[in-house]
Design an enzyme around this catalytic site. Structure first.
Site, PDB file in Angstrom:
ATOM      1  N   THR A 272       0.813  -1.223   0.000  1.00 56.07           N
ATOM      2  CA  THR A 272       0.000   0.000   0.000  1.00 56.07           C
ATOM      3  C   THR A 272       0.843   1.268   0.000  1.00 56.07           C
ATOM      4  OG1 THR A 272      -1.809  -1.098   1.140  1.00 56.07           O
ATOM      5  CG2 THR A 272      -1.713   1.283   1.366  1.00 56.07           C
TER       6      THR A 272
ATOM      7  N   ASP B 233       1.779  -6.493  -4.586  1.00 53.06           N
ATOM      8  CA  ASP B 233       0.943  -6.534  -3.389  1.00 53.06           C
ATOM      9  C   ASP B 233       1.465  -7.727  -2.579  1.00 53.06           C
ATOM     10  OD1 ASP B 233      -2.354  -5.834  -2.675  1.00 53.06           O
ATOM     11  OD2 ASP B 233      -1.374  -7.544  -1.726  1.00 53.06           O
TER      12      ASP B 233
ATOM     13  N   SER C 233       0.134  -9.922  -0.927  1.00 47.93           N
ATOM     14  CA  SER C 233      -0.611 -11.184  -1.054  1.00 47.93           C
ATOM     15  C   SER C 233       0.028 -12.067  -2.128  1.00 47.93           C
ATOM     16  CB  SER C 233      -2.073 -10.925  -1.423  1.00 47.93           C
ATOM     17  OG  SER C 233      -2.669 -10.184  -0.402  1.00 47.93           O
TER      18      SER C 233
ATOM     19  N   THR D  68       1.512  -4.917   4.106  1.00 49.91           N
ATOM     20  CA  THR D  68       1.310  -5.384   5.482  1.00 49.91           C
ATOM     21  C   THR D  68       0.706  -6.787   5.553  1.00 49.91           C
ATOM     22  OG1 THR D  68      -0.857  -4.303   5.554  1.00 49.91           O
ATOM     23  CG2 THR D  68       1.026  -3.063   6.436  1.00 49.91           C
ATOM     24  N   ASP D  69      -0.032  -7.207   4.501  1.00 53.35           N
ATOM     25  CA  ASP D  69      -0.803  -8.459   4.594  1.00 53.35           C
ATOM     26  C   ASP D  69       0.059  -9.670   4.940  1.00 53.35           C
ATOM     27  OD1 ASP D  69      -3.036  -7.008   4.037  1.00 53.35           O
ATOM     28  OD2 ASP D  69      -3.265  -7.693   1.960  1.00 53.35           O
TER      29      ASP D  69
ATOM     30  N   THR E 143       2.418 -10.406  14.368  1.00 56.95           N
ATOM     31  CA  THR E 143       1.225 -10.817  13.628  1.00 56.95           C
ATOM     32  C   THR E 143       0.464  -9.564  13.199  1.00 56.95           C
ATOM     33  OG1 THR E 143       0.989 -12.838  14.920  1.00 56.95           O
ATOM     34  CG2 THR E 143      -1.011 -12.025  13.916  1.00 56.95           C
TER      35      THR E 143
ATOM     36  N   ARG F 252      -3.305 -26.136  14.780  1.00 58.53           N
ATOM     37  CA  ARG F 252      -3.733 -25.002  15.629  1.00 58.53           C
ATOM     38  C   ARG F 252      -4.797 -25.518  16.595  1.00 58.53           C
ATOM     39  NH1 ARG F 252      -5.957 -20.556  13.130  1.00 58.53           N
ATOM     40  NH2 ARG F 252      -5.129 -19.266  14.794  1.00 58.53           N
TER      41      ARG F 252
ATOM     42  N   THR G 171      -1.072 -22.868  19.574  1.00 60.58           N
ATOM     43  CA  THR G 171      -2.409 -22.526  20.058  1.00 60.58           C
ATOM     44  C   THR G 171      -3.123 -21.533  19.137  1.00 60.58           C
ATOM     45  OG1 THR G 171      -3.652 -21.443  21.839  1.00 60.58           O
ATOM     46  CG2 THR G 171      -1.337 -20.829  21.630  1.00 60.58           C
TER      47      THR G 171
END
Ligand code: ASP
Length: 356
Positions: free
Chosen positions: A19, A63, A65, A95-96, A172, A252, A283
């Site tokens: 972005t 991007d 992604s 950032t993704d 994260t 998970r 977790t």
């Protein structure tokens, strides 16, 4: 590569996309990447830095992604080739998937002795309220910061975002709306930027002076993530665990590493482990750690031979497995390394350390 100015310490600014460097397409309304030179024009402040800034740009910018392990390899190659010529590196990144790239690089750049700071923004640089300017300027300042003895202040792969410097493999993305987009739930921030940049030196990793940085280029993506939920069906778990080529699974689980006590789940996992698939228990909670054996509901996982991922983020567990598989290590060695802290990515409780 182009030089913006030439003076004291030096930083290589690598632009991958995201972005921060996008503009809105007037026809489609969607955000698209634009030229890096135009992005730099939006930040004339870069010329005022008391350090030499050189730039390297992905062509075309992407991007995040679309960021793939091949792009991680490319980043490692750029850093490795330029390692001796620069004091630090700043990577502009969407950032993704920034937390995945930061985690992967923390393993691929073994014994890193210089700062590699990833940053980006939630609003493009060309917009009035952009968060990109502050993020970029402070990231450069951190990448060039030195201790009184001339050694780098933060010789780690980090994410700098909205006034916080975090260890990359602990981070994260938590917010798709606010500027405060990243969190390190299980490890303290390495620095906070207010009027001054306050470094939490105690929590910053120091490189072993006897070792030089070793770049690793290979990762193996034969990894899957399996998220448990009430009502999960055997047929689907079975299909996943029988995929051709599967070498490792990040499971998970609930709370402190717990699972439903259904016999078929233990059987499926035991069978997978027997076939040499590495199974790692992390977790679903964002904060806290796996503690197998604490509750009865985690005993079947312990029996099935799952390795604890402790307080690992999913991004970190996935990329650590890809990295270790990429080394061509046997499953047993990967299990030992998954249970060890190799780049500051997990905190093992004292009881687990002594049990080794
Ligand atoms: N989709 C964008 C990317 O990750 C979002 C961002 O940069 O914030 O490239």
């Amino acid at each position: 590569m182009s030089h913006i100015n030439a003076r004291r310490s030096s930083v290589l600014l690598i632009y991958t996309g995201g972005t921060i460097g996008m503009v809105r397409n007037q026809e489609t309304g969607a955000l698209e990447s634009f030229n890096f030179d135009l992005l730099l024009e939006q930040v004339p402040e870069l010329k005022r830095f008391d350090c030499r800034i050189s730039t390297h740009t992905f062509n075309p910018p992407i991007d995040s992604s679309d960021m793939m392990p091949g792009h991680w390899e490319k980043l490692v190659r750029i850093i490795d080739t330029n390692y001796q010529f620069f004091d630090g590196f700043v990577i502009l990144h969407g950032t993704d998937t920034m937390a995945y790239t930061a985690s992967a690089l923390s393993f691929m750049l073994e014994d890193l002795g210089k700062p590699v700071i990833l940053t980006g923004s939630q609003l493009p640089m060309g917009m009035l309220r952009t968060d990109g300017k502050e993020n970029l300027i402070t990231a450069i300042e951190i990448a060039s910061a030195q201790r009184p003895d001339g050694s780098p202040m933060v010789p780690e792969v980090c994410i700098y975002f909205k006034e916080k410097l975090m260890r990359g493999n602990r981070t994260t993305k938590i917010n798709a709306e606010q500027f405060n987009a990243f969190r390190s739930f299980n490890y303290p921030e390495l620095a906070t930027a207010g009027i001054n940049i306050q470094y939490n030196e105690y929590f910053i990793r120091r490189p072993n002076p006897l070792k030089s940085m070793k770049a690793h280029f290979k990762v193996d993506t034969n990894v899957m993530v399996l998220t448990l939920f009430p009502g999960i069906q055997q047929a689907m778990v079975h299909t996943l665990l029988h995929q051709t080529g599967l070498k490792a699974v990040v499971l998970r689980t609930f709370g402190a590493g717990n699972a439903p006590q259904i016999p078929w789940l233990k059987e499926e996992l035991t069978e997978a482990r027997r076939k040499g698939i590495v199974l790692v228990n992390i977790t679903q909670c964002q904060a806290g750690s796996v503690h197998m054996g604490l509750y009865e509901t985690s005993l079947p996982l312990l029996d099935a031979g799952l390795v604890s991922g402790y307080d690992s983020t999913p991004e970190c567990a996935i990329t650590k497995l890809m990295f270790l598989l990429g080394q061509g290590l046997p499953a047993e060695e990967i299990r030992v390394k998954m249970d060890s802290d190799i780049a500051g990515e997990i905190t093992k409780p004292a009881s687990a350390e002594t049990a080794q």
